[in-house]
Enzyme design. Sequence first.
Site: not given
Ligand code: BGP
Length: 468
Positions: A172, A363
């Site tokens: 990201e 993701e």
């Molecule tokens: C993205 C990241 C991850 C992950 C995901 C979910 O932004 O790359 O590392 O954690 O989001 O986010 P969160 O864990 O804040 O719910």
Amino acid sequence: MTNAFPEGFLWGGAVAANQLEGAYLEDGKLPSIQDVMPKGIAAPPTEEPTPDNLKLEGIDFYHRYETDLDLFAEMGFTAFRFSVAWSRIFPRGDEEAPNEAGLAFYDRLIDACLSRGMTPVITISHYETPLHLARAYDGWVDRRMIAFYERYARTLFERFADRVTHWLTFNEINAVLHAPLLAGGIWTPKEELSPQDLYQAVHHELVASASATRIAHEIDPELKIGCMVIATPAYPLTPAPSDVWAAKQLERDSLAFADVHCRGAYPGFFLRKLRELGVELDVADGDLETLRHTVDFVSFSYYMSVCASADPGVRAGRGNIMGGVPNPTLPSSEWGWQIDPVGLRIVLNDFWDRWGKPLFIVENGLGARDELVEVDGRLTVVDDYRIAYLTAHLKSVREAIRDGVDVWGYTWWGPIDVVSASTAQLSKRYGFVYVDRNDDGTGTLERYRKKSFDAYRAIIAGNGADLG
Ligand code: BGP
């Protein structure tokens, strides 16, 4: 028309070292920024690691990866995306020589993936800058970070390229504008950073990313190097042309990052923005040539869409790092992330139309509170909400593939419950596998298959032909 996904489509899950490994000081590792971020991005970092920080132990994947990978194999994963913890390989970040024990751990992890038929997809830097680099250099604001990262990336390629073909340079990368410590290892608080500092950091990361692509291709031209961005489609809040333009501008703030990775140069709209902000990038000799080393594919996270409005009185809502105006037509998760499967089809089409490079959804997922219950004598979670999210998004992927988009694969975020990146909670669960660990750190760390475990297994078994 067949319902099945293309042959060889990669199915799997994605994680990041800092969110699940634990063992934060084991085998020579030193702290990363995450080890002093007990509340994620919700509060300032602490001076030292504190016991309330769930990431220090994570879900103990460092010691349990074999049995966790067995569970992923049981679901039929053909890909597993994970990150290397930079501070295992270069514990301070600025050493000359890598830490052999850290490399040896990833040797074992990679071999464990391969022996179970999973293609490893490695993120080189996923929100886990070594703490020393953040404190002593202010992270990516400092140009010397490029050389540290190059040494780190080269070390990984030279060690693992014989077994790992798929690499992502930065998780990201566009998040640095919104969460400078998390995504840029920048120790100076966000409020004190000038646009000059922030965009200089962006430039350094982009040069480092392109340089890693060059190094990888020199080592082996067959390696597949991808950039990784947060994909957040922005819709105009109303049909007013000014809102349409506001939405376009909001999207471009992010698209610029992948534009550089795919086209090898800064887009004009980005340069205009810099001029308007009064930013004059310090561009060293050779930087612009380096940027011409473009990626082989574009990978992205997709969780939600947002709206945009030209009216400054319209307020942004909660959501994944980027933020935006809430869409009145969409439901939200408990954390305010709006659920929009159609947005994924839009992103896939837009990205394909824009760059013509293969895409990889690395993701996508739903964070929710889960309740462990007994069904037929075994403990499980009846997470129909997660199954609904999964199937709706996969239907969008299928439609996009039918639209002609080249999609390499899909890795669900957090196939096993991990510590949240933004809030550092364990109660914000994404997994198909439940981990018995609570926000207060209690729990046995036992793993339990949720109902979605069987659902994902069935989907993969049918190569996506049956999405309900
Ligand atoms: C993205 C990241 C991850 C992950 C995901 C979910 O932004 O790359 O590392 O954690 O989001 O986010 P969160 O864990 O804040 O719910």
